[in-house]
Design a protein around this motif. Structure first.
Motif, PDB file in Angstrom:
ATOM      1  N   VAL A 173     108.646  67.405  47.352  1.00 59.52           N
ATOM      2  CA  VAL A 173     107.374  67.864  46.703  1.00 59.52           C
ATOM      3  C   VAL A 173     106.040  67.117  47.251  1.00 59.52           C
ATOM      4  O   VAL A 173     105.068  67.810  47.771  1.00 59.52           O
ATOM      5  N   MET A 174     106.324  65.865  47.368  1.00 61.93           N
ATOM      6  CA  MET A 174     105.283  65.168  48.287  1.00 61.93           C
ATOM      7  C   MET A 174     104.862  65.752  49.367  1.00 61.93           C
ATOM      8  O   MET A 174     103.631  65.913  49.728  1.00 61.93           O
ATOM      9  N   GLY A 175     105.781  66.174  50.159  1.00 56.50           N
ATOM     10  CA  GLY A 175     105.235  66.552  51.615  1.00 56.50           C
ATOM     11  C   GLY A 175     104.898  67.998  51.568  1.00 56.50           C
ATOM     12  O   GLY A 175     103.940  68.070  52.135  1.00 56.50           O
ATOM     13  N   MET A 176     105.449  68.769  50.689  1.00 59.00           N
ATOM     14  CA  MET A 176     104.756  70.134  50.432  1.00 59.00           C
ATOM     15  C   MET A 176     103.407  70.051  49.968  1.00 59.00           C
ATOM     16  O   MET A 176     102.400  70.664  50.389  1.00 59.00           O
ATOM     17  N   VAL A 177     102.884  69.154  49.130  1.00 59.91           N
ATOM     18  CA  VAL A 177     101.696  69.045  48.488  1.00 59.91           C
ATOM     19  C   VAL A 177     100.759  68.326  49.621  1.00 59.91           C
ATOM     20  O   VAL A 177      99.724  68.928  49.844  1.00 59.91           O
ATOM     21  N   GLN A 178     101.410  67.640  50.557  1.00 60.64           N
ATOM     22  CA  GLN A 178     100.454  66.875  51.517  1.00 60.64           C
ATOM     23  C   GLN A 178     100.130  68.262  52.511  1.00 60.64           C
ATOM     24  O   GLN A 178      99.009  68.178  53.286  1.00 60.64           O
ATOM     25  N   LEU A 179     101.353  68.986  52.811  1.00 62.45           N
ATOM     26  CA  LEU A 179     100.974  70.013  53.673  1.00 62.45           C
ATOM     27  C   LEU A 179      99.894  71.114  53.047  1.00 62.45           C
ATOM     28  O   LEU A 179      99.017  71.423  54.145  1.00 62.45           O
ATOM     29  N   VAL A 180     100.054  71.441  51.882  1.00 61.23           N
ATOM     30  CA  VAL A 180      99.133  72.228  51.248  1.00 61.23           C
ATOM     31  C   VAL A 180      97.492  71.905  51.529  1.00 61.23           C
ATOM     32  O   VAL A 180      96.666  72.529  51.758  1.00 61.23           O
ATOM     33  N   VAL A 181      97.344  70.503  51.152  1.00 62.53           N
ATOM     34  CA  VAL A 181      96.119  69.965  51.319  1.00 62.53           C
ATOM     35  C   VAL A 181      95.634  70.004  52.556  1.00 62.53           C
ATOM     36  O   VAL A 181      94.598  70.143  52.796  1.00 62.53           O
ATOM     37  N   SER A 182      96.615  69.420  53.496  1.00 62.69           N
ATOM     38  CA  SER A 182      96.132  69.494  55.086  1.00 62.69           C
ATOM     39  C   SER A 182      95.834  70.725  55.449  1.00 62.69           C
ATOM     40  O   SER A 182      94.768  71.165  56.028  1.00 62.69           O
ATOM     41  N   GLU A 183      96.512  71.869  55.345  1.00 58.87           N
ATOM     42  CA  GLU A 183      96.044  73.420  55.494  1.00 58.87           C
ATOM     43  C   GLU A 183      94.710  73.726  55.008  1.00 58.87           C
ATOM     44  O   GLU A 183      93.924  73.942  55.715  1.00 58.87           O
ATOM     45  N   LEU A 184      94.680  73.498  53.695  1.00 53.85           N
ATOM     46  CA  LEU A 184      93.437  73.908  53.038  1.00 53.85           C
ATOM     47  C   LEU A 184      92.264  73.151  53.378  1.00 53.85           C
ATOM     48  O   LEU A 184      90.957  73.889  53.821  1.00 53.85           O
ATOM     49  N   VAL A 185      92.447  72.023  53.603  1.00 51.21           N
ATOM     50  CA  VAL A 185      91.106  71.126  53.790  1.00 51.21           C
ATOM     51  C   VAL A 185      90.570  71.384  55.432  1.00 51.21           C
ATOM     52  O   VAL A 185      89.536  71.459  55.781  1.00 51.21           O
ATOM     53  N   THR A 186      91.769  71.376  56.265  1.00 46.55           N
ATOM     54  CA  THR A 186      91.852  71.631  57.577  1.00 46.55           C
ATOM     55  C   THR A 186      90.726  73.062  57.767  1.00 46.55           C
ATOM     56  O   THR A 186      89.792  72.980  58.365  1.00 46.55           O
ATOM     57  N   ASN A 187      91.099  74.150  57.172  1.00 45.61           N
ATOM     58  CA  ASN A 187      90.609  75.481  57.070  1.00 45.61           C
ATOM     59  C   ASN A 187      88.946  75.653  56.669  1.00 45.61           C
ATOM     60  O   ASN A 187      88.131  75.776  57.246  1.00 45.61           O
ATOM     61  N   ALA A 188      88.881  74.644  55.762  1.00 46.34           N
ATOM     62  CA  ALA A 188      87.727  74.242  55.069  1.00 46.34           C
ATOM     63  C   ALA A 188      86.620  73.535  56.299  1.00 46.34           C
ATOM     64  O   ALA A 188      85.491  74.102  56.377  1.00 46.34           O
ATOM     65  N   ARG A 189      87.095  72.703  56.791  1.00 44.86           N
ATOM     66  CA  ARG A 189      86.434  71.963  57.768  1.00 44.86           C
ATOM     67  C   ARG A 189      86.222  72.901  58.933  1.00 44.86           C
ATOM     68  O   ARG A 189      85.256  72.835  59.540  1.00 44.86           O
ATOM     69  N   LYS A 190      87.231  73.609  59.332  1.00 48.31           N
ATOM     70  CA  LYS A 190      87.018  74.583  60.487  1.00 48.31           C
ATOM     71  C   LYS A 190      86.100  75.571  60.422  1.00 48.31           C
ATOM     72  O   LYS A 190      85.405  75.700  61.359  1.00 48.31           O
ATOM     73  N   TYR A 191      86.131  76.176  59.116  1.00 46.39           N
ATOM     74  CA  TYR A 191      85.397  77.659  58.969  1.00 46.39           C
ATOM     75  C   TYR A 191      83.951  77.481  58.205  1.00 46.39           C
ATOM     76  O   TYR A 191      83.435  78.268  58.026  1.00 46.39           O
TER      77      TYR A 191
END
Length: 158
Positions: A56-74
């Motif tokens: 669960v720790m890994g899944m949450v960090q993965l989701v955070v990483s993907e969503l924040v990356t998209n926000a920063r990129k776009y």
């Protein structure tokens, strides 16, 4: 006597939100967003007694990483990350200023990149996008219930 009166006028612990929020502006801060998620879940586990497996720790960090990356990129400007424990899950919410809603592309093993939202949707219990008065908010939910050993339910080590 109500619960608030029993503990000196404070709200009862069960009614308090367990949440954390932060703003992120640079691409280097994506790692800080993952760290924030890890630290939040670690404190939830220690201070609130919620079981949080490594999976669960890994899944949450993965989701955070993907969503924040998209926000920063776009999206121009900062993005806001909110994490909250609600109904046995971690609600991960990212706001950004871009008004264009994301599109999830059809699965394509030949495509290089742009698989982030596919991944988020695959590991999340729920996923939704809301227009805001300015920008949009994407929210995903990752269930806390999991094998405390960190293995997916039903999988056994060989």
């Amino acid at each position: 006597m109500d619960a608030a009166a029993q503990n000196g006028g404070q709200e009862p612990l069960v009614d308090r939100a367990i949440a954390v929020s932060a703003a992120f502006e640079g691409s280097a801060e994506i790692a800080e967003a993952r760290d924030m998620a890890r630290d939040f879940l670690a404190s939830v586990q220690v201070e609130q007694g919620y079981p949080v497996s490594a999976r669960v720790m890994g899944m949450v960090q993965l989701v955070v990483s993907e969503l924040v990356t998209n926000a920063r990129k776009y999206a121009p400007g900062p993005c806001l990350l909110d994490l909250e424990i609600s109904e046995g899950a971690v609600q991960i919410s990212v706001w950004d200023s871009e008004i264009t809603l994301p599109s999830v592309l059809a699965a394509d093993a030949e495509r290089v990149g742009q698989h982030g939202l596919e991944i988020v949707m695959a590991v999340s219990q729920s996923f939704c996008v809301h227009r805001e008065p300015v920008g949009k908010r994407i929210t995903a939910s990752v269930v806390l219930a999991d094998d405390p050993g960190g293995d997916a339910a039903g999988h056994q080590a060989l």
